[in-house]
Write a protein that holds these residues in place. Structure first.
Motif, PDB file in Angstrom:
ATOM      1  N   ILE A 117       1.406  -3.936  21.084  1.00 55.89           N
ATOM      2  CA  ILE A 117       1.562  -2.899  20.056  1.00 55.89           C
ATOM      3  C   ILE A 117       0.769  -3.343  18.831  1.00 55.89           C
ATOM      4  O   ILE A 117       1.000  -4.427  18.307  1.00 55.89           O
ATOM      5  N   HIS A 118      -0.181  -2.523  18.402  1.00 62.48           N
ATOM      6  CA  HIS A 118      -0.966  -2.967  17.250  1.00 62.48           C
ATOM      7  C   HIS A 118      -1.077  -1.917  16.155  1.00 62.48           C
ATOM      8  O   HIS A 118      -1.849  -2.048  15.228  1.00 62.48           O
ATOM      9  N   TYR A 119      -0.282  -0.891  16.244  1.00 62.13           N
ATOM     10  CA  TYR A 119      -0.323   0.124  15.190  1.00 62.13           C
ATOM     11  C   TYR A 119       0.835   1.094  15.377  1.00 62.13           C
ATOM     12  O   TYR A 119       1.234   1.373  16.503  1.00 62.13           O
ATOM     13  N   ALA A 160       0.025   4.416   1.381  1.00 63.19           N
ATOM     14  CA  ALA A 160      -1.276   4.259   2.044  1.00 63.19           C
ATOM     15  C   ALA A 160      -1.190   3.132   3.052  1.00 63.19           C
ATOM     16  O   ALA A 160      -0.308   2.287   2.968  1.00 63.19           O
ATOM     17  N   GLY A 161      -2.115   3.141   3.993  1.00 62.62           N
ATOM     18  CA  GLY A 161      -2.131   2.083   5.006  1.00 62.62           C
ATOM     19  C   GLY A 161      -1.244   2.451   6.176  1.00 62.62           C
ATOM     20  O   GLY A 161      -0.968   3.627   6.425  1.00 62.62           O
ATOM     21  N   GLU A 162      -0.759   1.438   6.871  1.00 65.69           N
ATOM     22  CA  GLU A 162      -0.034   1.706   8.111  1.00 65.69           C
ATOM     23  C   GLU A 162       1.297   2.423   7.884  1.00 65.69           C
ATOM     24  O   GLU A 162       1.789   3.120   8.763  1.00 65.69           O
ATOM     25  N   CYS A 163       1.890   2.274   6.698  1.00 60.74           N
ATOM     26  CA  CYS A 163       3.190   2.919   6.466  1.00 60.74           C
ATOM     27  C   CYS A 163       3.026   4.415   6.221  1.00 60.74           C
ATOM     28  O   CYS A 163       3.998   5.155   6.221  1.00 60.74           O
ATOM     29  N   ARG A 178      -4.550   6.752  17.160  1.00 61.44           N
ATOM     30  CA  ARG A 178      -5.532   6.050  16.328  1.00 61.44           C
ATOM     31  C   ARG A 178      -6.447   5.237  17.236  1.00 61.44           C
ATOM     32  O   ARG A 178      -5.989   4.400  17.995  1.00 61.44           O
ATOM     33  N   SER A 197      -9.928   0.185  15.237  1.00 56.84           N
ATOM     34  CA  SER A 197     -10.580  -0.125  13.953  1.00 56.84           C
ATOM     35  C   SER A 197     -10.433   0.939  12.873  1.00 56.84           C
ATOM     36  O   SER A 197     -10.881   0.751  11.758  1.00 56.84           O
ATOM     37  N   ASN A 198      -9.797   2.077  13.192  1.00 63.09           N
ATOM     38  CA  ASN A 198      -9.686   3.127  12.174  1.00 63.09           C
ATOM     39  C   ASN A 198      -8.571   2.911  11.165  1.00 63.09           C
ATOM     40  O   ASN A 198      -8.442   3.695  10.228  1.00 63.09           O
ATOM     41  N   SER A 199      -7.771   1.866  11.335  1.00 58.99           N
ATOM     42  CA  SER A 199      -6.757   1.646  10.306  1.00 58.99           C
ATOM     43  C   SER A 199      -7.405   1.081   9.045  1.00 58.99           C
ATOM     44  O   SER A 199      -6.861   1.195   7.958  1.00 58.99           O
ATOM     45  N   LEU A 200      -8.574   0.505   9.216  1.00 65.18           N
ATOM     46  CA  LEU A 200      -9.311  -0.004   8.057  1.00 65.18           C
ATOM     47  C   LEU A 200      -9.588   1.130   7.068  1.00 65.18           C
ATOM     48  O   LEU A 200      -9.456   0.978   5.860  1.00 65.18           O
ATOM     49  N   CYS A 248      -6.451   1.933   5.120  1.00 58.59           N
ATOM     50  CA  CYS A 248      -6.115   0.941   4.090  1.00 58.59           C
ATOM     51  C   CYS A 248      -7.087   1.040   2.916  1.00 58.59           C
ATOM     52  O   CYS A 248      -6.666   1.083   1.766  1.00 58.59           O
ATOM     53  N   GLU A 251      13.734  -6.025   6.538  1.00 56.69           N
ATOM     54  CA  GLU A 251      12.712  -5.459   7.429  1.00 56.69           C
ATOM     55  C   GLU A 251      13.368  -4.823   8.658  1.00 56.69           C
ATOM     56  O   GLU A 251      12.969  -3.758   9.109  1.00 56.69           O
TER      57      GLU A 251
HETATM   58  C1  LIG Z   1      -2.818  -7.319  17.035  1.00 56.02           C
HETATM   59  C2  LIG Z   1      -3.377  -6.310  16.051  1.00 56.02           C
HETATM   60  C3  LIG Z   1      -4.722  -6.008  16.073  1.00 56.02           C
HETATM   61  C4  LIG Z   1      -5.251  -5.075  15.188  1.00 56.02           C
HETATM   62  N1  LIG Z   1      -6.594  -4.816  15.206  1.00 56.02           N
HETATM   63  C5  LIG Z   1      -7.135  -3.947  14.323  1.00 56.02           C
HETATM   64  C6  LIG Z   1      -8.565  -3.718  14.302  1.00 56.02           C
HETATM   65  O1  LIG Z   1      -9.331  -4.298  15.075  1.00 56.02           O
HETATM   66  N2  LIG Z   1      -9.053  -2.838  13.400  1.00 56.02           N
HETATM   67  C7  LIG Z   1      -8.261  -2.165  12.526  1.00 56.02           C
HETATM   68  O2  LIG Z   1      -8.768  -1.371  11.730  1.00 56.02           O
HETATM   69  N3  LIG Z   1      -6.902  -2.372  12.523  1.00 56.02           N
HETATM   70  C8  LIG Z   1      -6.327  -3.247  13.387  1.00 56.02           C
HETATM   71  N4  LIG Z   1      -4.964  -3.459  13.392  1.00 56.02           N
HETATM   72  C9  LIG Z   1      -4.112  -2.710  12.475  1.00 56.02           C
HETATM   73  C10 LIG Z   1      -4.210  -3.240  11.049  1.00 56.02           C
HETATM   74  O3  LIG Z   1      -4.162  -4.650  11.069  1.00 56.02           O
HETATM   75  C11 LIG Z   1      -3.032  -2.691  10.224  1.00 56.02           C
HETATM   76  O4  LIG Z   1      -2.965  -1.288  10.343  1.00 56.02           O
HETATM   77  C12 LIG Z   1      -3.178  -3.053   8.757  1.00 56.02           C
HETATM   78  O5  LIG Z   1      -3.246  -4.451   8.599  1.00 56.02           O
HETATM   79  C13 LIG Z   1      -1.992  -2.481   7.962  1.00 56.02           C
HETATM   80  O6  LIG Z   1      -2.095  -2.924   6.625  1.00 56.02           O
HETATM   81  P1  LIG Z   1      -1.027  -2.504   5.556  1.00 56.02           P
HETATM   82  O7  LIG Z   1      -1.378  -3.248   4.308  1.00 56.02           O
HETATM   83  O8  LIG Z   1      -0.914  -1.019   5.495  1.00 56.02           O
HETATM   84  O9  LIG Z   1       0.382  -3.010   6.149  1.00 56.02           O
HETATM   85  P2  LIG Z   1       0.875  -4.499   6.466  1.00 56.02           P
HETATM   86  O10 LIG Z   1      -0.301  -5.423   6.643  1.00 56.02           O
HETATM   87  O11 LIG Z   1       1.850  -4.366   7.584  1.00 56.02           O
HETATM   88  O12 LIG Z   1       1.606  -4.922   5.107  1.00 56.02           O
HETATM   89  C14 LIG Z   1       2.904  -4.490   4.796  1.00 56.02           C
HETATM   90  C15 LIG Z   1       3.588  -5.596   4.003  1.00 56.02           C
HETATM   91  O13 LIG Z   1       4.836  -5.104   3.476  1.00 56.02           O
HETATM   92  C16 LIG Z   1       5.825  -6.110   3.625  1.00 56.02           C
HETATM   93  N5  LIG Z   1       7.149  -5.478   3.642  1.00 56.02           N
HETATM   94  C17 LIG Z   1       7.767  -4.844   4.670  1.00 56.02           C
HETATM   95  N6  LIG Z   1       8.993  -4.401   4.287  1.00 56.02           N
HETATM   96  C18 LIG Z   1       9.125  -4.733   2.992  1.00 56.02           C
HETATM   97  C19 LIG Z   1      10.171  -4.537   2.023  1.00 56.02           C
HETATM   98  N7  LIG Z   1      11.315  -3.902   2.318  1.00 56.02           N
HETATM   99  N8  LIG Z   1       9.975  -5.022   0.785  1.00 56.02           N
HETATM  100  C20 LIG Z   1       8.820  -5.651   0.460  1.00 56.02           C
HETATM  101  N9  LIG Z   1       7.781  -5.871   1.335  1.00 56.02           N
HETATM  102  C21 LIG Z   1       7.943  -5.405   2.569  1.00 56.02           C
HETATM  103  C22 LIG Z   1       5.462  -6.804   4.948  1.00 56.02           C
HETATM  104  O14 LIG Z   1       6.019  -8.106   4.983  1.00 56.02           O
HETATM  105  C23 LIG Z   1       3.922  -6.833   4.861  1.00 56.02           C
HETATM  106  O15 LIG Z   1       3.437  -7.960   4.193  1.00 56.02           O
HETATM  107  C24 LIG Z   1      -4.405  -4.408  14.262  1.00 56.02           C
HETATM  108  C25 LIG Z   1      -3.037  -4.730  14.236  1.00 56.02           C
HETATM  109  C26 LIG Z   1      -2.530  -5.657  15.113  1.00 56.02           C
HETATM  110  C27 LIG Z   1      -1.049  -5.996  15.051  1.00 56.02           C
END
Ligand SMILES: Cc1cc2nc3c(=O)[nH]c(=O)nc-3n(C[C@H](O)[C@H](O)[C@H](O)COP(=O)(O)OP(=O)(O)OC[C@H]3O[C@@H](n4cnc5c(N)ncnc54)[C@H](O)[C@@H]3O)c2cc1C
Length: 270
Positions: free
Chosen positions: A41-43, A64-67, A77, A80-83, A86, A195
């Motif tokens: 699971i990666h997204y 914004a981002g994954e949430c 998705r 690489s489109n999560s970039l 973000c 979490e």
């Molecule tokens: C194995 C894997 C491979 C991937 N490969 C790719 C790729 O090749 N290309 C690509 O584009 N994307 C890829 N992704 C997806 C991408 O990494 C993510 O979508 C992106 O990093 C999400 O960033 P974000 O900042 O939105 O969220 P996150 O990086 O998840 O950051 C959220 C942060 O909020 C914190 N948090 C959670 N709950 C709370 C709370 N209650 N209070 C305070 N803080 C909290 C968490 O600890 C975390 O630090 C991959 C993901 C995985 C798992």
């Protein structure tokens, strides 16, 4: 995955990192051997409902981002489109939030106060609970298993119903989970608990949405409804928290501007 037919020259040119990963982690050289693969699971497709300015329905809250769910990716998705989510929408969320702050002299204090009070009461409750046997780690493992087995790559009404029941029970059990670490400094036990609480809610929204979507679309693959059904389900699913033990599920029409939905075919089909 057998890529030996590509030959060493092409593999080194196009897939050097993959070759390196397989060698480092599995001791396998893809030039001479097939590489073991397994699903991961990666997204999380979907998220907090936002418009293209990263604005949520709650005034003053941006996501914004994954949430977030800005809906640039449709029902699947691609790599690489999560970039984009973000970087592009992270920037937009920051810009919009700054602009709103500059315009308004005060935030909606009633909402801010309410959410602060709710989270403080929740924290106090977590710290005061006595241990009843369930741990955060145990519940998290059970949640993972329920989602993997019932709402994973392939789903059906039966598997999803089972998962919905398990997750509802986990949500109840979470209310009795106690922290082992009661300290106020760098409390990773507390972070894990917070979490988990959010993850259980997201899991529940996913399982209920998937159960009520009787079709297959993008990454949502139902074994009992294998075809896409645009007539009934060319819609966004909206899950609402209702303060009860299951989310309310609602729908919103999809706005299609340029690209019509197509068949999901890898490898150049039309
Ligand atoms: C194995 C894997 C491979 C991937 N490969 C790719 C790729 O090749 N290309 C690509 O584009 N994307 C890829 N992704 C997806 C991408 O990494 C993510 O979508 C992106 O990093 C999400 O960033 P974000 O900042 O939105 O969220 P996150 O990086 O998840 O950051 C959220 C942060 O909020 C914190 N948090 C959670 N709950 C709370 C709370 N209650 N209070 C305070 N803080 C909290 C968490 O600890 C975390 O630090 C991959 C993901 C995985 C798992």
């Amino acid at each position: 995955m057998d890529m030996r037919h590509l030959g060493e020259t092409l593999i080194n040119e196009r897939l050097p990192f993959v070759r390196d990963l397989a060698r480092s982690y599995m001791g396998v050289d893809m030039v001479t051997e097939p590489v073991p693969v397994r699903p991961v699971i990666h997204y999380t497709m979907g998220g907090i409902d936002t418009d293209r300015h990263a604005k949520t329905p709650l005034s003053g809250l941006y996501a914004a981002g994954e949430c977030a769910c800005i809906s640039i990716n449709g029902s699947n998705r691609l790599g690489s489109n999560s970039l984009t989510e973000c970087l592009v929408f992270g920037r937009e969320a920051g810009k919009q939030a700054a602009a709103q702050t500059a315009l308004s002299s005060s935030a909606d204090t009633s909402l801010v106060k309410e959410s602060r009070n709710t989270s403080q009461a929740g924290l106090a409750d977590l710290f005061m609970r006595e241990n009843t046997g369930d741990s955060v780690a145990q519940l998290r493992r059970e949640m993972n298993d329920a989602m993997e087995s019932g709402a994973g790559i392939y789903r059906s009404a039966e598997s999803l119903n089972e998962t919905c029941t398990t997750i509802a029970r986990l949500r109840e059990r979470f209310n009795a989970v106690a922290l082992e670490d009661k300290s106020n400094v760098y409390n990773t036990d507390l972070i894990q608990a917070l979490e988990l609480k959010s993850m259980i809610e997201v899991a529940q929204a996913m399982a209920h949405s998937a159960l009520q979507r009787c079709e297959s679309r993008g990454s949502h693959q139902r074994l009992d409804f294998c075809e896409r059904d645009d007539e009934n389900y060319l819609k966004h699913t909206l899950a609402h928290y209702q303060g009860v033990n299951a989310p309310g599920i609602d729908y919103r029409d999809v706005v299609i501007s340029k690209s019509q939905p197509g068949q999901r075919i890898y490898g150049g089909g039309t």
